[in-house]
Enzyme design. Structure first.
Site, PDB file in Angstrom:
ATOM      1  N   LYS A  53      -9.828   8.514   0.399  1.00 31.63           N
ATOM      2  CA  LYS A  53     -10.342   7.473  -0.508  1.00 31.63           C
ATOM      3  C   LYS A  53      -9.964   6.141   0.133  1.00 31.63           C
ATOM      4  O   LYS A  53      -8.798   5.759   0.188  1.00 31.63           O
ATOM      5  CB  LYS A  53      -9.710   7.621  -1.895  1.00 31.63           C
ATOM      6  CG  LYS A  53      -9.811   6.403  -2.806  1.00 31.63           C
ATOM      7  CD  LYS A  53     -11.227   5.921  -3.034  1.00 31.63           C
ATOM      8  CE  LYS A  53     -11.231   4.748  -4.009  1.00 31.63           C
ATOM      9  NZ  LYS A  53     -10.653   3.501  -3.425  1.00 31.63           N
ATOM     10  N   GLU A  60     -10.397  -0.453  -0.583  1.00 37.17           N
ATOM     11  CA  GLU A  60     -11.588  -1.317  -0.588  1.00 37.17           C
ATOM     12  C   GLU A  60     -11.451  -2.544   0.309  1.00 37.17           C
ATOM     13  O   GLU A  60     -12.450  -3.108   0.755  1.00 37.17           O
ATOM     14  CB  GLU A  60     -11.898  -1.761  -2.013  1.00 37.17           C
ATOM     15  CG  GLU A  60     -10.816  -2.646  -2.630  1.00 37.17           C
ATOM     16  CD  GLU A  60     -11.007  -2.848  -4.116  1.00 37.17           C
ATOM     17  OE1 GLU A  60     -11.085  -4.021  -4.531  1.00 37.17           O
ATOM     18  OE2 GLU A  60     -11.078  -1.856  -4.857  1.00 37.17           O
ATOM     19  N   GLY A  84       1.200   2.743  -2.028  1.00 37.44           N
ATOM     20  CA  GLY A  84       0.746   1.564  -2.753  1.00 37.44           C
ATOM     21  C   GLY A  84       1.707   1.179  -3.856  1.00 37.44           C
ATOM     22  O   GLY A  84       2.922   1.390  -3.760  1.00 37.44           O
ATOM     23  N   SER A  85       1.165   0.649  -4.943  1.00 36.05           N
ATOM     24  CA  SER A  85       1.976   0.098  -6.027  1.00 36.05           C
ATOM     25  C   SER A  85       2.525   1.195  -6.931  1.00 36.05           C
ATOM     26  O   SER A  85       2.001   2.313  -6.985  1.00 36.05           O
ATOM     27  CB  SER A  85       1.132  -0.866  -6.874  1.00 36.05           C
ATOM     28  OG  SER A  85       0.129  -0.145  -7.578  1.00 36.05           O
ATOM     29  N   GLY A 145      -0.237   2.076  -9.509  1.00 35.42           N
ATOM     30  CA  GLY A 145      -1.279   2.960  -8.993  1.00 35.42           C
ATOM     31  C   GLY A 145      -0.765   4.368  -8.748  1.00 35.42           C
ATOM     32  O   GLY A 145      -1.414   5.349  -9.123  1.00 35.42           O
ATOM     33  N   GLY A 146       0.405   4.479  -8.110  1.00 40.68           N
ATOM     34  CA  GLY A 146       0.958   5.790  -7.812  1.00 40.68           C
ATOM     35  C   GLY A 146       1.286   6.576  -9.064  1.00 40.68           C
ATOM     36  O   GLY A 146       1.023   7.783  -9.143  1.00 40.68           O
ATOM     37  N   GLU A 204       4.231   7.092  -2.199  1.00 39.84           N
ATOM     38  CA  GLU A 204       5.258   6.147  -1.739  1.00 39.84           C
ATOM     39  C   GLU A 204       4.901   4.806  -2.347  1.00 39.84           C
ATOM     40  O   GLU A 204       3.828   4.270  -2.080  1.00 39.84           O
ATOM     41  CB  GLU A 204       5.278   6.119  -0.205  1.00 39.84           C
ATOM     42  CG  GLU A 204       6.390   5.286   0.371  1.00 39.84           C
ATOM     43  CD  GLU A 204       5.949   3.874   0.673  1.00 39.84           C
ATOM     44  OE1 GLU A 204       6.238   2.982  -0.162  1.00 39.84           O
ATOM     45  OE2 GLU A 204       5.315   3.658   1.711  1.00 39.84           O
ATOM     46  N   CYS A 264       6.556  -2.257   2.822  1.00 35.98           N
ATOM     47  CA  CYS A 264       7.270  -1.574   1.740  1.00 35.98           C
ATOM     48  C   CYS A 264       8.772  -1.578   1.976  1.00 35.98           C
ATOM     49  O   CYS A 264       9.545  -1.337   1.052  1.00 35.98           O
ATOM     50  CB  CYS A 264       6.756  -0.153   1.577  1.00 35.98           C
ATOM     51  SG  CYS A 264       6.675   0.779   3.112  1.00 35.98           S
ATOM     52  N   GLU A 282       9.918  -5.796  -7.686  1.00 36.70           N
ATOM     53  CA  GLU A 282       9.514  -6.103  -6.322  1.00 36.70           C
ATOM     54  C   GLU A 282       8.573  -7.302  -6.310  1.00 36.70           C
ATOM     55  O   GLU A 282       7.662  -7.403  -7.141  1.00 36.70           O
ATOM     56  CB  GLU A 282       8.806  -4.900  -5.698  1.00 36.70           C
ATOM     57  CG  GLU A 282       8.338  -5.146  -4.263  1.00 36.70           C
ATOM     58  CD  GLU A 282       7.528  -3.989  -3.697  1.00 36.70           C
ATOM     59  OE1 GLU A 282       7.368  -3.944  -2.464  1.00 36.70           O
ATOM     60  OE2 GLU A 282       7.053  -3.137  -4.476  1.00 36.70           O
TER      61      GLU A 282
END
Length: 509
Positions: free
Chosen positions: A183, A186, A240-241, A244-245, A264, A301, A392
């Site tokens: 995926k 974007e 990612g964030s 989102g995760g 992660e 990260c 963060e």
């Protein structure tokens, strides 16, 4: 040539009418190509192709899969300047970073190719039969690891190559025998399509089954959610964030057949600096960490977003020096307008908390998507009492916390959420007094750095890139290094099996 279409298996398709364009953050303009969001029918076809491909790909020899991975690497290199130009136009990152990240991507692919040339990576074990054992005979038992099935990989915003289309998640999953559906992030749709074209060429050159790889685009949550919920998908990789995760983790857990999500999700990566280290080399530490905080506009990260010290006569001097050196470095372009706005918003949210003091902030005029670096400080007491100070800030920002004493310092470490890394800056004569700090960090992080910086993640078997939640969803696994292959397999034991029916890795021969 960029088409803006999805790779559904080896075929380019664009059946839908929803499109998006990427942004050149340096110029703050849209790039010209329109990219087509995958339809539900295209998603279903990609997953069905992957599921069918798995039946044969899982049994392809390690040597043939290694050839496939090495050919992907060759085809990525063959993209040459076209890939570098696309990378820089979609990320705002310099060409040197593109070359370096391409090199890391190639190294990862070749490392996994080397790994699977023999079967040792499967952690095979053999317990031979003992029919004469008393009081009961012992059966023959052998154990190996087998691939899970079709894996969905989500491209990362901050690494358009190394954590994206043919990055660490994809290369490790393909190495294990799992088909991959990417995926695309974007922001990097063009970069992703170019890399996907290299993967498809490698599939065709090495005779891998159609559907072992697909590359799917879509903005927002619709396409990603459809992939995670699809019953033929067996695992997910995400970088990612936390938002989102966690959303993907929850979706996967709510399925009729829950599946693992290896996410992660970043961290503030605490750095502990002892009073003796500040006394002996405060200026050097400030210079080193000013560079680390600014590296890549802070979009790592492992960025050192939290520095912990014990308040003393050198502490305030160090904080001012760190701030001066940090803001003396020119502002850099961030990956996207949304990342820049998130950086400003989160930085303000931390700096506006009671007790927080902005010690230094880059005040010169900056272009639209460039990030003004910032150092903020706060007392240990205020940090402990206010969880909003723990969040963060993704960018060139660090919060320095002044603990009253070592007891409060340990309390602060113990109260942190899970982190990817923790760092200790100390002098040799202090080593015998650091055990409590090391013990506290071991319970909070996946990697402990000594007298270094957390930025920079080596790709090797000993690397642990993961940590307690929310750094990652499963702290037992790494997202970087050859051991990351273990995310995509599960153990199976074979009891009293005839030799000819055993997997090749377990046969007597």
């Amino acid at each position: 040539m960029i088409t803006g279409k999805n790779y559904i298996g080896n075929t380019l398709k664009a059946s839908g009418d929803i499109t998006h364009k990427t942004i050149n953050p340096k110029l703050n303009i849209e790039n010209p190509t329109a990219f087509y969001e995958a339809t539900q029918e295209e998603i279903d076809e990609a997953v069905s192709l992957a599921s069918e491909a798995f039946k044969t790909y899982r049994k392809v020899s390690g040597a043939k899969r290694a050839e496939f991975l090495n050919t992907i690497a060759d085809e990525i290199l063959a993209l040459d300047q076209e890939l570098l130009d696309m990378y820089t136009s979609e990320s705002g990152l310099p060409e040197g970073r593109a070359i370096g990240e391409r090199g890391r991507t190639i190294f990862q692919l070749r490392s996994f190719a080397d790994l699977i040339l023999n079967e040792d990576w499967r952690d095979n074990s053999f317990d031979k039969a003992n029919p004469d054992r008393q009081p009961l005979p012992k059966d023959d038992l052998r154990r190996t690891s087998i691939p899970l099935g079709s894996v969905v990989v989500f491209g990362a915003s901050n690494f358009p190559l190394a954590f994206s289309t043919a990055g660490g998640d994809t290369s490790s999953a393909l190495a294990s025998g799992c088909p991959v559906i990417v995926k695309v992030h974007e922001m990097h749709s063009g970069t992703a399509e170019l890399v996907a074209s290299a993967v498809v060429k490698a599939i065709e050159k090495t005779g891998m089954p159609n559907g072992v790889f697909s590359n799917i685009m879509g903005r927002g949550k619709t396409v990603g959610a459809a992939l995670v919920k699809h019953p033929k998908v067996k695992a997910v990789g995400f970088t990612g964030s936390i938002t989102g995760g966690r959303a993907l983790f929850d979706l996967a857990s709510q399925r009729d057949e829950p599946i693992p999500v290896f996410a992660e999700m970043g961290s503030v990566n605490p750095v502990i600096i002892t009073p003796k280290a500040l006394e002996n080399r405060s200026e050097q530490i400030a210079s080193t960490y000013a560079s680390s905080i600014n590296l890549g506009a802070g979009q790592f990260c492992t960025n050192p977003g939290l520095i912990l010290t014990i308040d003393g006569h050198k502490t305030q001097e160090f904080i001012k020096d760190l701030a001066a050196k940090t803001i003396a470095i020119d502002a850099q372009c961030m990956l996207h307008p949304n990342i820049k706005s998130g950086y400003i918003q989160n930085g303000l949210a931390v700096s506006n908390q009671e007790g927080a003091e902005v010690v230094g902030k880059f005040e010169k005029p900056v272009e639209a998507n460039y990030a003004p670096s910032q150092i903020t400080s706060v007392s240990g007491k205020d940090f402990l009492e206010n969880p909003k100070l723990h969040q963060e800030v993704f960018g060139p920002f660090s919060l320095v916390v002044k603990a009253e004493d070592e007891a409060e310092l340990i309390q602060i470490i113990n109260g942190l959420e899970g982190q990817l890394t923790g760092t200790i800056i100390a002098e040799k004569e202090e080593y015998s007094k650091l055990h409590d700090i090391v013990d506290a960090l071991e319970n909070r992080v996946g990697r402990i750095v000594f007298n270094g910086v957390p930025t920079g993640v080596e790709v090797c078997p000993s690397m642990q890139h993961g940590g307690p939640y929310p750094a990652s969803t499963d702290s037992r696994f790494t997202a970087v290094g050859t051991n990351s292959i273990k995310r995509w397999v599960r153990p199976v034991s074979y009891q009293s099996f005839p030799n000819e029916l055993l997997p090749e890795a377990l046969k007597d021969s």
